[in-house]
Design a protein around this motif. Sequence first.
Motif, mmCIF file in Angstrom:
data_model
loop_
_atom_site.group_PDB
_atom_site.id
_atom_site.type_symbol
_atom_site.label_atom_id
_atom_site.label_comp_id
_atom_site.label_asym_id
_atom_site.label_seq_id
_atom_site.Cartn_x
_atom_site.Cartn_y
_atom_site.Cartn_z
ATOM 1 N N ARG A 35 -10.733 -8.394 1.388
ATOM 2 C CA ARG A 35 -11.821 -8.295 2.256
ATOM 3 C C ARG A 35 -12.995 -9.880 2.583
ATOM 4 O O ARG A 35 -13.224 -10.561 3.321
ATOM 5 C CB ARG A 35 -12.540 -6.890 2.076
ATOM 6 N N SER A 36 -13.533 -10.059 0.390
ATOM 7 C CA SER A 36 -14.380 -10.656 0.899
ATOM 8 C C SER A 36 -13.627 -12.010 0.833
ATOM 9 O O SER A 36 -14.877 -14.009 1.284
ATOM 10 C CB SER A 36 -14.336 -10.683 -1.219
ATOM 11 N N CYS B 165 0.710 -0.921 0.103
ATOM 12 C CA CYS B 165 -0.216 0.128 -0.184
ATOM 13 C C CYS B 165 0.654 1.001 -0.012
ATOM 14 O O CYS B 165 0.261 2.159 -0.906
ATOM 15 C CB CYS B 165 -1.242 -0.305 0.976
ATOM 16 N N MET C 191 -6.682 -0.597 -6.967
ATOM 17 C CA MET C 191 -6.364 -0.769 -5.358
ATOM 18 C C MET C 191 -8.035 -0.971 -4.855
ATOM 19 O O MET C 191 -8.260 -2.070 -3.810
ATOM 20 C CB MET C 191 -6.352 0.651 -4.913
ATOM 21 N N TRP C 192 -8.986 -0.329 -5.059
ATOM 22 C CA TRP C 192 -9.998 -0.748 -4.557
ATOM 23 C C TRP C 192 -10.166 -2.180 -5.104
ATOM 24 O O TRP C 192 -10.939 -2.528 -4.531
ATOM 25 C CB TRP C 192 -11.284 -0.234 -5.299
ATOM 26 N N ALA C 193 -9.961 -3.294 -6.565
ATOM 27 C CA ALA C 193 -10.505 -4.240 -5.813
ATOM 28 C C ALA C 193 -9.665 -4.563 -5.669
ATOM 29 O O ALA C 193 -10.173 -6.308 -5.303
ATOM 30 C CB ALA C 193 -10.522 -4.050 -8.223
ATOM 31 N N PHE D 26 -6.027 4.162 -8.589
ATOM 32 C CA PHE D 26 -6.777 3.837 -7.534
ATOM 33 C C PHE D 26 -7.954 2.400 -7.276
ATOM 34 O O PHE D 26 -8.283 1.745 -7.181
ATOM 35 C CB PHE D 26 -7.697 5.164 -7.617
ATOM 36 N N ALA D 27 -8.158 2.575 -8.633
ATOM 37 C CA ALA D 27 -9.581 1.331 -9.027
ATOM 38 C C ALA D 27 -9.064 -0.476 -9.111
ATOM 39 O O ALA D 27 -10.272 -1.117 -8.572
ATOM 40 C CB ALA D 27 -9.897 1.057 -10.798
ATOM 41 N N TRP E 146 1.938 1.512 -3.537
ATOM 42 C CA TRP E 146 1.469 2.098 -4.702
ATOM 43 C C TRP E 146 1.151 3.526 -4.358
ATOM 44 O O TRP E 146 0.748 4.303 -5.259
ATOM 45 C CB TRP E 146 0.219 1.471 -4.146
ATOM 46 N N LEU F 115 -8.373 -3.839 -2.846
ATOM 47 C CA LEU F 115 -9.317 -4.575 -0.842
ATOM 48 C C LEU F 115 -10.264 -4.932 -1.161
ATOM 49 O O LEU F 115 -11.037 -5.692 0.134
ATOM 50 C CB LEU F 115 -8.979 -2.909 -0.656
ATOM 51 N N TYR F 116 -11.339 -5.119 -2.184
ATOM 52 C CA TYR F 116 -12.048 -5.558 -1.696
ATOM 53 C C TYR F 116 -12.207 -7.713 -2.095
ATOM 54 O O TYR F 116 -12.736 -8.102 -1.374
ATOM 55 C CB TYR F 116 -13.856 -5.777 -3.467
#
Length: 97
Positions: free
Chosen positions: A94-95, A10, A86-88, A83-84, A13, A90-91
């Motif tokens: 978490r899942s 992170c 990183m969001w994916a 950013f997309a 990044w 993190l998703y």
Amino acid sequence: MTGETFYLLCGVWALVMLAIFIQAIRLSYRIEARSPDLTNRSGFPRKAMMFHTVTNTNVALDQETQAMRRHMIRLLLIVIAGFALMWAGLYLVRSAA
């Protein structure tokens, strides 16, 4: 993935995204300097007029300036894609947990 590795990734990044965004800002200032309608004549520092350079408002129409503008847009798209991703990521992390 251990916590230390995640935080290290992170951090790397964030530094990469920051460096790319700073390059885009510097390029925006160079575009403004080449565009007579966007040149800062006040003598006071101001923020980069990135919205004007992205939307091609009052930007010089010569080929070199337009090539610089396209390069700046590519840099900004890289930041958005970063950013997309990183969001994916993190998703997914978490899942999976």
